[in-house]
Design a protein around this motif. Sequence first.
Motif, PDB file in Angstrom:
ATOM      1  N   ARG A  11       0.836  -1.214   0.000  1.00  0.00           N
ATOM      2  CA  ARG A  11       0.000   0.000   0.000  1.00  0.00           C
ATOM      3  C   ARG A  11       0.864   1.255   0.000  1.00  0.00           C
ATOM      4  N   LEU A  12       1.895   1.269   0.831  1.00  0.00           N
ATOM      5  CA  LEU A  12       2.796   2.422   0.860  1.00  0.00           C
ATOM      6  C   LEU A  12       3.434   2.645  -0.511  1.00  0.00           C
ATOM      7  N   ASP A  13       3.848   1.571  -1.140  1.00  0.00           N
ATOM      8  CA  ASP A  13       4.458   1.670  -2.465  1.00  0.00           C
ATOM      9  C   ASP A  13       3.453   2.213  -3.482  1.00  0.00           C
ATOM     10  N   ASN A  14       2.208   1.761  -3.410  1.00  0.00           N
ATOM     11  CA  ASN A  14       1.176   2.248  -4.339  1.00  0.00           C
ATOM     12  C   ASN A  14       0.910   3.740  -4.150  1.00  0.00           C
ATOM     13  N   ILE A  15       0.831   4.175  -2.908  1.00  0.00           N
ATOM     14  CA  ILE A  15       0.600   5.596  -2.635  1.00  0.00           C
ATOM     15  C   ILE A  15       1.768   6.428  -3.169  1.00  0.00           C
ATOM     16  N   MET A  16       2.976   5.979  -2.909  1.00  0.00           N
ATOM     17  CA  MET A  16       4.143   6.723  -3.376  1.00  0.00           C
ATOM     18  C   MET A  16       4.233   6.727  -4.897  1.00  0.00           C
ATOM     19  N   GLN A  17       3.811   5.650  -5.533  1.00  0.00           N
ATOM     20  CA  GLN A  17       3.806   5.611  -7.002  1.00  0.00           C
ATOM     21  C   GLN A  17       2.833   6.655  -7.554  1.00  0.00           C
ATOM     22  N   GLN A  18       1.676   6.775  -6.924  1.00  0.00           N
ATOM     23  CA  GLN A  18       0.700   7.794  -7.345  1.00  0.00           C
ATOM     24  C   GLN A  18       1.263   9.198  -7.132  1.00  0.00           C
ATOM     25  N   PHE A  19       1.893   9.409  -5.992  1.00  0.00           N
ATOM     26  CA  PHE A  19       2.459  10.717  -5.682  1.00  0.00           C
ATOM     27  C   PHE A  19       3.581  11.060  -6.659  1.00  0.00           C
ATOM     28  N   LYS A  20       4.410  10.087  -6.943  1.00  0.00           N
ATOM     29  CA  LYS A  20       5.506  10.286  -7.890  1.00  0.00           C
ATOM     30  C   LYS A  20       4.955  10.644  -9.273  1.00  0.00           C
ATOM     31  N   GLY A  21       3.880   9.973  -9.687  1.00  0.00           N
ATOM     32  CA  GLY A  21       3.267  10.280 -10.978  1.00  0.00           C
ATOM     33  C   GLY A  21       2.731  11.694 -11.022  1.00  0.00           C
ATOM     34  N   SER A  22       2.094  12.128  -9.942  1.00  0.00           N
ATOM     35  CA  SER A  22       1.604  13.505  -9.873  1.00  0.00           C
ATOM     36  C   SER A  22       2.754  14.497  -9.970  1.00  0.00           C
ATOM     37  N   CYS A  23       3.832  14.214  -9.266  1.00  0.00           N
ATOM     38  CA  CYS A  23       4.996  15.094  -9.293  1.00  0.00           C
ATOM     39  C   CYS A  23       5.605  15.161 -10.685  1.00  0.00           C
ATOM     40  N   SER A  24       5.652  14.033 -11.355  1.00  0.00           N
ATOM     41  CA  SER A  24       6.207  13.995 -12.704  1.00  0.00           C
ATOM     42  C   SER A  24       5.370  14.816 -13.670  1.00  0.00           C
ATOM     43  N   SER A  25       4.049  14.752 -13.503  1.00  0.00           N
ATOM     44  CA  SER A  25       3.177  15.446 -14.442  1.00  0.00           C
ATOM     45  C   SER A  25       3.296  16.956 -14.340  1.00  0.00           C
ATOM     46  N   ILE A  26       3.706  17.453 -13.194  1.00  0.00           N
ATOM     47  CA  ILE A  26       3.817  18.904 -13.023  1.00  0.00           C
ATOM     48  C   ILE A  26       5.271  19.371 -13.076  1.00  0.00           C
ATOM     49  N   GLY A  27       6.190  18.441 -13.115  1.00  0.00           N
ATOM     50  CA  GLY A  27       7.602  18.806 -13.179  1.00  0.00           C
ATOM     51  C   GLY A  27       8.209  19.093 -11.826  1.00  0.00           C
ATOM     52  N   ALA A  28       7.662  18.512 -10.782  1.00  0.00           N
ATOM     53  CA  ALA A  28       8.163  18.716  -9.417  1.00  0.00           C
ATOM     54  C   ALA A  28       9.296  17.728  -9.149  1.00  0.00           C
ATOM     55  N   LYS A  29      10.444  18.055  -9.662  1.00  0.00           N
ATOM     56  CA  LYS A  29      11.597  17.157  -9.656  1.00  0.00           C
ATOM     57  C   LYS A  29      12.042  16.758  -8.247  1.00  0.00           C
ATOM     58  N   ARG A  30      12.196  17.721  -7.383  1.00  0.00           N
ATOM     59  CA  ARG A  30      12.733  17.430  -6.058  1.00  0.00           C
ATOM     60  C   ARG A  30      11.786  16.553  -5.246  1.00  0.00           C
ATOM     61  N   VAL A  31      10.496  16.827  -5.345  1.00  0.00           N
ATOM     62  CA  VAL A  31       9.517  16.008  -4.625  1.00  0.00           C
ATOM     63  C   VAL A  31       9.514  14.596  -5.197  1.00  0.00           C
ATOM     64  N   ARG A  32       9.609  14.481  -6.509  1.00  0.00           N
ATOM     65  CA  ARG A  32       9.657  13.166  -7.152  1.00  0.00           C
ATOM     66  C   ARG A  32      10.868  12.371  -6.656  1.00  0.00           C
ATOM     67  N   ASN A  33      11.999  13.035  -6.509  1.00  0.00           N
ATOM     68  CA  ASN A  33      13.201  12.360  -6.001  1.00  0.00           C
ATOM     69  C   ASN A  33      13.002  11.879  -4.569  1.00  0.00           C
ATOM     70  N   GLU A  34      12.323  12.692  -3.754  1.00  0.00           N
ATOM     71  CA  GLU A  34      12.029  12.283  -2.382  1.00  0.00           C
ATOM     72  C   GLU A  34      11.108  11.064  -2.377  1.00  0.00           C
ATOM     73  N   CYS A  35      10.167  11.023  -3.293  1.00  0.00           N
ATOM     74  CA  CYS A  35       9.274   9.862  -3.403  1.00  0.00           C
ATOM     75  C   CYS A  35      10.082   8.609  -3.711  1.00  0.00           C
ATOM     76  N   ASN A  36      11.036   8.720  -4.611  1.00  0.00           N
ATOM     77  CA  ASN A  36      11.876   7.571  -4.945  1.00  0.00           C
ATOM     78  C   ASN A  36      12.641   7.076  -3.724  1.00  0.00           C
TER      79      ASN A  36
END
Length: 111
Positions: free
Chosen positions: A73-98
Amino acid sequence: MERNQLHRQVAQMRQSFFDQGFLDEQFVQLEELQDDTNPNFVEEVATLFYRDSGRLLTNLEQAMERSPLDFVRLDNIMQQFKGSCSSIGAKRVRNECNQFKEYCRAGNSDG
């Protein structure tokens, strides 16, 4: 003159976000999609991003409070968050998600 000053401040803030690694080239592509027919496109996408982020962070907090942790579940939530970050270009947040995803995977393999 006041309007020009405001535009300059916005441009400086935007550049600062790029310089600090908060935004990447995906954000530039997002800006290029904005035109006269949809002059608030970037604002609308950013608003959706923040709304979705709030929901996902609430889901993440709830999942973190459960014992034992549900790493899938944690992985699924983070995958969704990472996708949202990618769509808006939020690089640093996406890296934190990884990084968080890797932490969850490590925790899952230890248990």
